[in-house]
Scaffold this active site. Structure first.
Site, short mmCIF file in Angstrom:
data_model
loop_
_atom_site.label_atom_id
_atom_site.label_comp_id
_atom_site.label_asym_id
_atom_site.label_seq_id
_atom_site.Cartn_x
_atom_site.Cartn_y
_atom_site.Cartn_z
N VAL A 156 0.83 -1.20 0.00
CA VAL A 156 0.00 0.00 0.00
C VAL A 156 0.87 1.26 0.00
CG1 VAL A 156 -1.70 1.32 1.31
CG2 VAL A 156 -1.90 -1.17 1.13
N ALA A 157 1.91 1.25 0.85
CA ALA A 157 2.77 2.43 0.98
C ALA A 157 3.59 2.66 -0.28
CB ALA A 157 3.70 2.26 2.17
N GLU A 199 -1.13 6.06 -4.01
CA GLU A 199 -2.54 5.98 -4.36
C GLU A 199 -3.24 7.34 -4.33
OE1 GLU A 199 -2.11 5.47 0.03
OE2 GLU A 199 -1.26 4.46 -1.70
N ASP A 224 -5.45 36.08 -34.45
CA ASP A 224 -6.21 37.05 -35.22
C ASP A 224 -5.60 38.43 -34.97
OD1 ASP A 224 -8.33 37.94 -36.84
OD2 ASP A 224 -9.49 38.49 -35.08
N ASN A 248 3.62 7.03 5.02
CA ASN A 248 2.80 7.23 3.83
C ASN A 248 1.83 8.39 4.02
OD1 ASN A 248 2.05 6.36 1.18
ND2 ASN A 248 0.18 5.50 2.05
N ASP A 259 2.83 11.59 1.63
CA ASP A 259 2.09 11.50 0.38
C ASP A 259 0.97 12.51 0.27
OD1 ASP A 259 3.73 9.44 -0.26
OD2 ASP A 259 2.16 7.98 -0.71
#
Length: 847
Positions: A246-247, A251, A293, A665, A669
């Site tokens: 997971v870490a 995510e 333009d 984490n 994160d």
């Protein structure tokens, strides 16, 4: 059968809007955050911890799940609010007729019974029933899918529908339905639940996340198998492996990218840029050609008649006389669709300039039309480059035709001379063309006027030449500076205009867009070229003159075929196809038509060409910030994996507990990654670099080596911290440093706990130091303007505070299984943790 007792609906102003998709409740958003395979893995880990009676690990895992979900809900809410604010800023306008007055109001304010005026370029603001229609054509593709405009009248085909657009002619209509009661409203009800499309960057990151997930799971399975072979505690290592899986995967990255884009879009509003589509933020940084333009973008769009050709003489408008030059003044006033009064100034800038000229003599179109009412007309279109109106005065009539001098001259057989109509000679034509060349050579925009007397219908042949009006549109003072900025940034500026070549070149030369006539190409020359010849010529062209809408699309396509990333500016109906075909369509917010705004990706609220330089600089900065966040997260997570994998492979105790991994984490994160994503680095000048390729990898420009280098460095210093105490003991005891001796020492739970606390602290804090260095990998941290990013300062302080919490507060020490650290231990660990900054400084000094 209708209910006779039913009261009629009561409408309030402000109700003419389409209902948006009902926003998810906070609880629904929270549940959505939990719908992730990675969160499922965490949930499994928490259940396993519960069965093993590891209640503290279970509590931490649940806390991580809750905190990540709450952060996701907050980020989603902020992004939605930012986008809603932008939608309000881009809401369409309507011309509301009240008696003899016409005023521009927000379309949302209309109610049934209101009378609205329609003109080419306007979006129809509600379902209406036409009461007048003059050559009115409406694009109804949004409803029917039919791309050909539909001709409208006041008979069988008198209905016009909300969100369709007028492409030709004009008219008036009474509002019959608004909001969700309209035809487009019925369609809106069916598509409200359509999913939002992800940006290309988000898709690329999602693919990256999948790859990383697979790699991380493989690494963690390897970690678990090694542990089994080494006969470690299987359940403990299972939880550790799952936690590491997971870490190891960032995510939260897609949520951070969405947040960064949304916040950046809000930031771009401050530089007068409204981003309608998020992908265009990313694409802006790749733009290599800006097709602009001329009128209103490179110039001030405040046309003023400065010279006239009347009855063979060149003169200033102030020298005209109403009686002598009646047809010249009447013609340019009556053959005109602009609105000019003390309260209103609406319409094409050139037409407004003609009305300004007439107003200086006390002539006003509405007053003049009471005496000479308009009875017939042929509306302007970009192919004919002219318009004609027929007016009656008693039993006689007069038809005036205004437009491109070349087109008018082709249709003239006579000329007005001394108040008399006489045949036009070849000498007359030569003199008129000579004056036209003189006017255009001085960068004047020229319109010619022809007329016919006593005709029954508006016609555009056998005209009497009346004269020409030359209008000056001064260059915007900041436009030349913007062109220079683009040149330094490796972006080519290309001017596209309907003006003649000499007029266009005069402006382009003043702005330093072009220096030689060879860099100009006319629409007529383009038509004679095949695709191969055009492809060979286009890289050298900087001015396209006398072009049609079809030419503009071909120009954009030609540059794209040459490998350029094209931004196209425009404000008119005829710009919509090229705005859509460009990589980034940029519409003018003030003078732009609804058609142009709807076709564009970006709207400039100040109609200022120089604003595009700021927008591109922001686009480049935003991409670089997202890239910094990605590389920071990947290198930090790579360091965690290597730290764990190396120790386990050597048969040593695990350097981190599952709760430690999850905690790191959480603190690295979120805020630090977000702080990098919204960074404002004053040391960077993104407009001194060439544009990047839109297919450029996130790892380009040393990104991969940066990820590996810092990941390995974080792993080395974390492992050093983990082994510091046993190595010091072996050295002081005179014992050899062997794996067996290290394993033996770490069998002591008290020593292992302190070793893990060291590794835990260094791994977490080193990533905070790493985030500071990642702000700018080319600049010393001592030269960075740290107060430009207060969020980074807050993220660093909060991260240190949270780490102190888990090592110094008794309750959290018990939960995380850490040890309280002495001052000298903190000094040692902070020195180790600062190694990424030291490496940053060393790398800057290297050639």
């Amino acid at each position: 059968m209708a209910d006779k007792n039913k009261e009629p609906a009561v409408y309030k102003r402000g109700c003419n809007v389409l209902e948006e998709e009902r926003h998810k409740s906070v609880f629904a958003s929270f549940l959505e955050q939990l719908n992730s395979p990675l969160i499922y893995i965490l949930m499994v880990a928490s259940v396993i911890s519960l069965f093993l009676k590891e209640y503290s690990d279970m509590a931490i895992i649940v806390a991580v799940i809750l905190v990540n979900s709450v952060i996701g809900v907050i980020q989603e809410g902020k992004a939605q609010k930012a986008l809603e604010a932008l939608k309000k800023m881009t809401s369409p306008k309507a011309l509301l007729k009240e008696g003899d007055k016409i005023r521009e109001v927000p379309a949302g304010e209309l109610i049934p019974g209101d009378i609205v005026c329609l003109e080419a370029g306007r979006q129809i603001p509600a379902d209406i029933e036409l009461i007048t229609a003059v050559n009115l054509k409406v694009e109804e593709a949004a409803l029917t899918g039919e791309s050909v405009p539909v001709l409208k009248d006041t008979g069988r085909n008198k209905k016009a529908f909300m969100s369709t657009t007028v492409t030709y002619g004009r008219g008036e209509g009474v509002v019959t339905s608004i909001g969700m009661d309209t035809e487009i409203g019925k369609i809106a009800k069916m598509i409200q639940n359509a999913p939002m499309e992800k940006t290309p960057l988000q898709k690329r990151l999602a693919d990256l996340g999948k790859i990383l997930s697979v790699v991380s799971v493989i690494l963690c399975v390897l970690l678990f198998l090694i542990a089994v072979l080494q006969k470690r505690d299987v359940m403990e290592m299972l939880i550790t492996a799952i936690s590491l899986a997971v870490a190891a995967v960032p995510e939260g990255l897609p949520a951070i990218v969405t947040m960064v884009l949304a916040l950046s879009v809000s930031r771009m509003v401050k530089v007068n840029t409204i981003v309608k589509r998020l992908p265009s933020v990313e694409t802006l940084g790749c733009v290599s050609v800006v097709c602009s333009d001329k009128t209103g973008t490179l110039t001030q769009n405040r046309m003023t008649v400065s010279r006239c050709l009347v009855d063979g003489r060149i003169c200033s408008p102030s020298t005209l006389k109403i009686q002598r030059d009646r047809h010249f003044l009447y013609g340019f006033t009556l053959c005109n669709d602009a609105e000019l009064s003390s309260e209103t100034r609406l319409g094409d800038p050139t037409e407004l300039a003609l009305l300004d000229m007439a107003a200086s003599f006390g002539l006003y179109r509405h007053e003049l039309e009471r005496r000479l009412p308009r009875k017939d007309e042929i509306s302007f279109d970009s192919k004919r480059k002219m318009m004609t109106t027929l007016h009656r005065e008693g039993k006689s009539s007069v038809s005036y035709t205004k437009g491109s001098p070349d087109e008018i001259l082709q249709r003239c057989r006579y000329i007005l001379s001394g108040g008399q109509v006489v045949p036009m000679s070849q000498r007359d034509r030569t003199e008129i063309k000579s004056v036209l060349k003189q006017f255009t050579g001085d960068a004047l925009r020229v319109l010619a006027l022809g007329m016919q007397m006593d005709v029954e219908k508006a016609r555009e042949k056998e005209l009497v030449f009346v004269g020409m009006a030359g209008m000056a549109d001064p260059v915007r003072p900041e436009a030349a500076g913007a062109v220079s900025e683009f040149r330094k940034a490796g972006v080519k500026t290309v001017m596209i205009t309907g003006d003649r070549e000499d007029t266009a070149f005069a402006i382009a030369k003043e702005l330093h867009i072009a220096s030689r006539m060879e860099e100009c190409l006319s629409g007529e020359e383009m038509e004679k070229m095949d695709d191969g010849e055009f492809a060979r010529r286009i890289p050298k062209v900087r001015v396209f003159a006398h072009v049609s809408p079809e030419h503009k699309v071909r120009i954009v396509s030609g540059f794209k075929a040459a490998g350029e990333i094209v931004a196209m500016t425009g404000d008119g109906v005829n710009d919509a196809p090229s705005l859509k075909s460009a990589d980034v369509g940029i519409a003018m917010g003030m003078a732009g038509t609804d058609v142009a705004k709807n076709a564009a990706d970006i709207v400039l609220t100040d109609d200022n060409f120089a604003t595009i330089t700021k927008a591109i600089a922001q686009g480049r900065s935003i991409y670089e910030n997202i890239k910094k966040s990605v590389l920071f997260l990947l290198s930090s997570n790579f360091g965690e994996i290597i730290t764990m994998l190396a120790a386990i492979a050597l048969g040593l105790a695990s350097p981190l507990k599952p709760s430690h991994i999850l905690w790191i984490n959480l603190i690295t994160d979120s805020l630090p990654a977000l702080a990098l994503g919204v960074d404002v680095n004053g040391n960077k000048n993104y407009m001194r670099r060439p544009p990047r390729s839109k297919n450029e990898s996130l790892f380009a420009g040393g990104g991969l080596s940066c990820t590996i280098l810092y990941g390995l460095l974080i792993a080395i210093i974390s492992t050093t911290a983990f082994l510091q105490l046993p190595l010091t003991f072996l050295s002081s005891a005179g014992m050899p440093v062997t794996l067996g001796n290290l394993r033996g020492l770490m069998a002591d739970p008290a020593l292992l706990s302190r070793c893990q606390t060291y590794a835990f602290t260094v791994l977490g804090i080193s990533q905070l130091f790493h985030a500071i260095g990642m702000r700018d990998v080319e600049t010393s941290v001592f030269r960075m303007k740290h107060f430009n990013n207060k969020l980074m300062i807050a993220a660093f302080a909060i991260g240190i505070g949270l780490q102190l919490l888990v090592t110094e507060v008794p309750y959290f020490i018990g939960v995380f299984g850490t040890c309280s650290l002495a001052l000298q231990e903190w000094i040692l660990l902070l020195i180790l943790s600062a190694m990424p900054v030291l490496a940053h400084e060393v790398l800057i000094l290297l050639p």
